[in-house]
Design an enzyme around this catalytic site. Structure first.
Site, mmCIF file in Angstrom:
data_model
loop_
_atom_site.group_PDB
_atom_site.id
_atom_site.type_symbol
_atom_site.label_atom_id
_atom_site.label_comp_id
_atom_site.label_asym_id
_atom_site.label_seq_id
_atom_site.Cartn_x
_atom_site.Cartn_y
_atom_site.Cartn_z
ATOM 1 C CD GLU A 180 -2.749 -0.864 2.582
ATOM 2 O OE1 GLU A 180 -3.083 0.214 3.092
ATOM 3 O OE2 GLU A 180 -2.950 -1.969 3.094
ATOM 4 C CB CYS A 225 0.017 1.805 5.695
ATOM 5 S SG CYS A 225 0.187 2.758 4.212
#
Ligand code: SAH
Length: 351
Positions: free
Chosen positions: A93, A339
């Site tokens: 990510e 994240c």
């Protein structure tokens, strides 16, 4: 079969040497980089290279390329969160944040994390592997490609290594990434516009200080005493505060850069008066900064954020004690921009 060499993990002079060893003129390296930064990922499309050269390159080299699996845009601000698929099917990510001073990207340095911090979403999905320098760079490139479709002048100016993974647990690759992203052949991002966040791997903090790169170091502190920090962050058992804090002070002394301590406020756990007092004792008298964040509530932890009022009260206690404390602006609150959450969801779907 010999493995192909990944071009983006090489310094320009290393690529030039490898080309010259094959009897290929060194200036071809510059042409290859120029295509890469225009968003081209296959040698076949590099039309100013002779055709036979393109197929020779293809036989020996590869260029990192991600597939964009998902992109979620916030409705509250310009934050965008990306999930990318790597060449071996792993996911990482990255987050794009928009500030007055420009665009900043929050990058992952590992697929997963082995640090085991109790409050963190990245740890839940387990650790797969380190990212290569090229895979850290490609996150910037892939975001730039996506954004330039709407805004041809889009440019990333700041980088924070605060995504999935512990950057100092992938030290060599991260160091190479830092040097590559700074190069004028690459994104040319100044070291001063780069922040690296660590949970506190003391020997690597000391190594980084020796490199003397003017990057900003953030240390995820989250607790002002060993008992509490042990219970939240297993890394503290290996490197307790009596080792971490002197390493931070030495880093500041050596580099002249102020360290930022991240402190995620968890209601009833680390936001008490006693914690404020201990934090003041730990950090006063030298150059540093405390960054307060309301803890991001994830599904599997029982940690909760306090109210805005409690956050402000904790900040003013620190300031009255002489510390420099700010509250981090929360961006992308509606898309869980912290994240680890998309990758973990993906992992659950697979499993
Ligand atoms: N491994 C590095 C960088 C990745 S985490 C580190 O530990 O610093 C990026 C930041 O988010 C760290 O400060 C981390 O402690 C913090 N963080 C992780 N989970 C969080 C949560 N649930 N709420 C608030 N901050 C969190």
């Amino acid at each position: 079969m010999t493995q192909k060499t990944e071009i983006l993990s090489l310094f320009p002079e290393e690529l030039r040497d490898l080309l010259q060893e094959r009897g290929i003129a060194g200036y071809r390296a510059g042409q290859i980089y120029a295509w890469f930064y225009r968003g081209i990922r296959s040698f076949e499309e590099m039309t100013d290279l002779p055709r036979d050269l393109r197929s020779r390159l293809d036989a020996d080299f590869t260029i990192e390329s991600f597939r964009e699996e998902a992109c979620v845009a916030s409705r509250l601000d310009e934050t965008r969160k990306y999930l990318f698929t790597l060449s071996d099917g792993e996911y990482v990510e990255s987050v794009l944040l928009s500030y007055k001073h420009g665009y900043s990207v929050c990058l992952s340095t590992q697929a997963g994390c082995r640090m085991g911090c109790r409050f963190c979403a990245s740890t839940g999905a387990g650790f797969s592997r380190n990212l290569r320098p090229s895979e850290i760079l490609e996150q910037i490139a892939a975001i730039t490609r996506e954004r330039r479709r709407e805004d041809p002048s889009f440019r990333v100016s700041h980088v924070v290594l605060m995504g999935i993974g512990e950057p100092l647990d992938n030290y060599e690759n991260v160091l190479r990434f830092l040097k590559l992203v700074n190069r004028k052949e690459g994104f040319g991002i100044s070291f001063r516009n780069i922040s690296l966040s660590t949970c506190g791997l003391v020997p690597r903090i000391r190594d980084l200080a020796k490199e003397d790169l003017p990057v900003t170091l953030s240390v995820s502190l989250h607790a002002p005493n060993d008992a509490l920090r042990d219970s939240m962050m297993p890394v503290n058992k290996r490197y307790p505060l009596e080792e971490l804090i002197p390493a931070c002070r030495d880093y500041t002394r050596k580099t002249g850069r102020r360290i930022s301590f991240e402190y995620a406020l968890i209601h009833g756990v680390n936001d008490t008066d006693r914690c404020a007092g201990e934090l003041i004792a730990l950090l006063s008298g030298w150059m540093n900064h405390v960054n307060l964040i309301p803890v991001n509530e994830t599904d599997e932890t029982a940690y909760h954020a306090g109210t805005r009022k409690e956050l402000l009260a904790f900040q003013s206690k620190l300031e009255r004690g002489g510390l420099n404390a700010t509250i981090r602006r929360t961006l992308g609150a509606d898309i869980a921009a912290a994240c680890g959450q998309l990758r973990r969801k993906k992992g659950t779907e697979k499993g």
